[in-house]
Design a protein around this motif. Structure first.
Motif, mmCIF file in Angstrom:
data_model
loop_
_atom_site.group_PDB
_atom_site.id
_atom_site.type_symbol
_atom_site.label_atom_id
_atom_site.label_comp_id
_atom_site.label_asym_id
_atom_site.label_seq_id
_atom_site.Cartn_x
_atom_site.Cartn_y
_atom_site.Cartn_z
ATOM 1 N N LEU A 157 8.207 15.489 10.201
ATOM 2 C CA LEU A 157 8.216 16.899 9.816
ATOM 3 C C LEU A 157 7.599 17.738 10.925
ATOM 4 C CD1 LEU A 157 7.042 16.876 6.083
ATOM 5 C CD2 LEU A 157 9.351 16.603 6.985
ATOM 6 N N ASN A 158 8.010 18.981 11.003
ATOM 7 C CA ASN A 158 7.345 19.906 11.910
ATOM 8 C C ASN A 158 5.870 20.004 11.503
ATOM 9 O OD1 ASN A 158 6.344 22.611 12.911
ATOM 10 N ND2 ASN A 158 8.388 22.591 13.819
ATOM 11 N N PRO A 159 4.935 19.936 12.445
ATOM 12 C CA PRO A 159 3.507 19.883 12.085
ATOM 13 C C PRO A 159 2.964 21.115 11.384
ATOM 14 C CG PRO A 159 3.798 20.087 14.457
ATOM 15 C CD PRO A 159 5.141 19.802 13.896
ATOM 16 N N VAL A 160 3.706 22.227 11.414
ATOM 17 C CA VAL A 160 3.225 23.417 10.692
ATOM 18 C C VAL A 160 3.919 23.584 9.333
ATOM 19 C CG1 VAL A 160 2.569 24.621 12.794
ATOM 20 C CG2 VAL A 160 4.883 24.930 11.879
ATOM 21 N N ALA A 161 4.690 22.581 8.920
ATOM 22 C CA ALA A 161 5.332 22.627 7.597
ATOM 23 C C ALA A 161 4.278 22.569 6.491
ATOM 24 C CB ALA A 161 6.316 21.469 7.453
ATOM 25 N N ASP A 162 4.666 22.975 5.310
ATOM 26 C CA ASP A 162 3.767 22.968 4.155
ATOM 27 C C ASP A 162 4.263 21.918 3.163
ATOM 28 O OD1 ASP A 162 1.716 23.689 2.419
ATOM 29 O OD2 ASP A 162 2.893 25.272 1.470
ATOM 30 N N ASN A 163 4.072 20.656 3.540
ATOM 31 C CA ASN A 163 4.546 19.544 2.713
ATOM 32 C C ASN A 163 3.575 18.385 2.772
ATOM 33 O OD1 ASN A 163 7.347 20.755 4.018
ATOM 34 N ND2 ASN A 163 7.576 20.186 1.863
ATOM 35 N N ILE A 164 3.705 17.486 1.801
ATOM 36 C CA ILE A 164 2.954 16.231 1.769
ATOM 37 C C ILE A 164 3.984 15.103 1.678
ATOM 38 C CG2 ILE A 164 1.270 14.835 0.501
ATOM 39 C CD1 ILE A 164 0.117 17.460 -0.611
ATOM 40 N N GLY A 179 0.815 -1.206 0.000
ATOM 41 C CA GLY A 179 0.000 0.000 0.000
ATOM 42 C C GLY A 179 0.844 1.249 0.000
ATOM 43 N N LEU A 180 0.168 2.394 0.178
ATOM 44 C CA LEU A 180 0.808 3.701 0.201
ATOM 45 C C LEU A 180 0.180 4.548 1.302
ATOM 46 C CD1 LEU A 180 0.690 4.510 -3.635
ATOM 47 C CD2 LEU A 180 2.727 3.808 -2.370
ATOM 48 N N ILE A 181 1.013 5.375 1.932
ATOM 49 C CA ILE A 181 0.535 6.357 2.908
ATOM 50 C C ILE A 181 0.771 7.743 2.333
ATOM 51 C CG2 ILE A 181 0.743 7.276 5.252
ATOM 52 C CD1 ILE A 181 2.127 4.608 6.011
ATOM 53 N N VAL A 182 -0.241 8.572 2.349
ATOM 54 C CA VAL A 182 -0.078 9.986 2.007
ATOM 55 C C VAL A 182 -0.376 10.764 3.279
ATOM 56 C CG1 VAL A 182 -0.811 11.893 0.550
ATOM 57 C CG2 VAL A 182 -0.773 9.566 -0.378
ATOM 58 N N SER A 183 0.659 11.421 3.802
ATOM 59 C CA SER A 183 0.573 12.029 5.125
ATOM 60 C C SER A 183 0.742 13.537 5.080
ATOM 61 C CB SER A 183 1.641 11.408 6.036
ATOM 62 O OG SER A 183 1.740 12.105 7.263
ATOM 63 N N SER A 184 0.065 14.197 5.995
ATOM 64 C CA SER A 184 0.308 15.620 6.255
ATOM 65 C C SER A 184 1.492 15.729 7.218
ATOM 66 C CB SER A 184 -0.933 16.247 6.896
ATOM 67 O OG SER A 184 -1.091 15.738 8.222
ATOM 68 N N PRO A 185 2.059 16.921 7.398
ATOM 69 C CA PRO A 185 3.112 17.080 8.404
ATOM 70 C C PRO A 185 2.640 16.691 9.804
ATOM 71 C CG PRO A 185 3.135 18.935 6.910
ATOM 72 C CD PRO A 185 1.906 18.140 6.574
ATOM 73 N N CYS A 186 1.397 17.025 10.124
ATOM 74 C CA CYS A 186 0.841 16.661 11.431
ATOM 75 C C CYS A 186 0.805 15.143 11.600
ATOM 76 C CB CYS A 186 -0.556 17.264 11.570
ATOM 77 S SG CYS A 186 -1.270 17.123 13.212
ATOM 78 N N GLY A 187 0.542 14.427 10.508
ATOM 79 C CA GLY A 187 0.465 12.969 10.559
ATOM 80 C C GLY A 187 1.800 12.278 10.367
ATOM 81 N N SER A 188 2.873 13.057 10.228
ATOM 82 C CA SER A 188 4.177 12.429 9.989
ATOM 83 C C SER A 188 4.636 11.571 11.155
ATOM 84 C CB SER A 188 5.232 13.500 9.681
ATOM 85 O OG SER A 188 5.524 14.287 10.825
ATOM 86 N N THR A 189 4.130 11.851 12.359
ATOM 87 C CA THR A 189 4.516 11.080 13.538
ATOM 88 C C THR A 189 3.584 9.897 13.795
ATOM 89 O OG1 THR A 189 3.280 12.684 14.871
ATOM 90 C CG2 THR A 189 5.663 12.995 14.713
ATOM 91 N N ALA A 190 2.619 9.679 12.905
ATOM 92 C CA ALA A 190 1.658 8.587 13.091
ATOM 93 C C ALA A 190 2.083 7.371 12.257
ATOM 94 C CB ALA A 190 0.256 9.077 12.726
#
Length: 280
Positions: free
Chosen positions: A190-197, A169-180
């Motif tokens: 990533l820092n949760p306020v970063a602007d990345n996917i 499978g694949l995970i597409v995560s937000s910065p907030c979800g990077s620690t999940a």
């Protein structure tokens, strides 16, 4: 509140008593007995326009915070968390800090972080006029059905071909979800306020078997091609909303127009929480 964490709703009643004693109009989402144990001064949040709230206070863990974000989606209400479980990334206030932190909030000594969310649209070649829309705080996951073999997914960034994955499978995560789930699968923090996917493959048999960090402005497209066995894959949003998709399905994921407004009183930094989480 999370009734399984806040036994007897004792912390919830502390919050309500504190707010009422300071003349703050208070409403509660009723999980069963909160309203009946808190008196008639407390309104039922389900019966009020969500846009009328100035602040949402969540009692529980990160999962309860995510539920609240979905509940208030589009209302632009700041949310602050009181941690009643293990150390959380989103719930920064501990129960013994409850009254002091609420005093800080009422005095206006808090800040609001704008945390990026994701949105997804699912379309099928079989039903091109039908669209399904989803939103996520942490992540979207495309995963093979456990009884099936590998799934084949063609991935594109801004319509430009990136790679064909043969993977679990694949995970597409937000910065907030990077620690999940992303972090558990070997993805970057990533820092949760970063602007990345973040795009992280799961047990990939392709040459590209590492995470890819993208710009927040990038749009990802995935085409579900074929399966070595079976005929469907699972698509989930924040580990809760799940639908099954077959071959010939397009999934489009991008930065959402909605944001998670997380209120903080500055008790702990993100990196302090990360250190405590990963420390042996």
């Amino acid at each position: 509140p999370n009734g399984s964490r806040d036994i007897g709703f004792s912390c919830t009643r502390r919050v309500i008593a504190f707010l009422l004693s300071h003349g703050i109009q208070t409403a509660a989402y009723d999980p069963g007995k909160v309203l009946t144990t808190s008196g008639s001064q407390v309104k039922n949040a389900d019966l009020l326009p969500k846009e009328d709230f100035d602040l949402a206070i969540v009692l529980g863990g990160d999962g309860t915070m995510i539920q609240c974000v979905h509940y208030l989606l589009g209302a632009e209400v700041p949310i602050i968390g009181i941690n009643l479980g293990t150390l959380g990334y989103m719930t920064e206030i501990e129960s013994h800090e409850l009254e002091s932190s609420l005093s800080e909030i009422l005095a206006g000594r808090f800040k609001v972080e704008q945390r990026m969310m994701l949105e997804a649209v699912i379309k099928s070649d079989k039903e091109p006029d039908l669209e399904q829309h989803f939103y996520a705080v942490n992540d979207f996951v495309i995963h093979r059905d456990l009884s099936d073999g590998l799934l084949t997914v063609q991935s594109y960034i801004d319509r430009e071909f990136l790679a064909e994955f043969r993977a679990d499978g694949l995970i597409v995560s937000s910065p907030c979800g990077s620690t999940a789930y992303n972090f558990s699968a070997g993805g970057p923090i990533l820092n949760p306020v970063a602007d990345n996917i973040i795009l992280t493959p799961l047990a990939s048999h392709a040459m590209l078997d590492r995470s890819v960090v993208l710009r927040g402005s990038d749009e990802l497209s995935f085409y579900i091609g074929s399966f070595t066995r079976g005929d469907k894959a699972a698509f989930s949003a924040d580990g809760s909303q799940t639908v099954y998709v077959g071959a010939g399905t397009w999934i489009y994921i991008k930065k959402s127009k909605y944001v998670f407004q997380m209120a903080k009183v500055g008790k702990r930094s993100f990196y302090e929480i990360v250190q405590k989480k990963i420390r042996p």
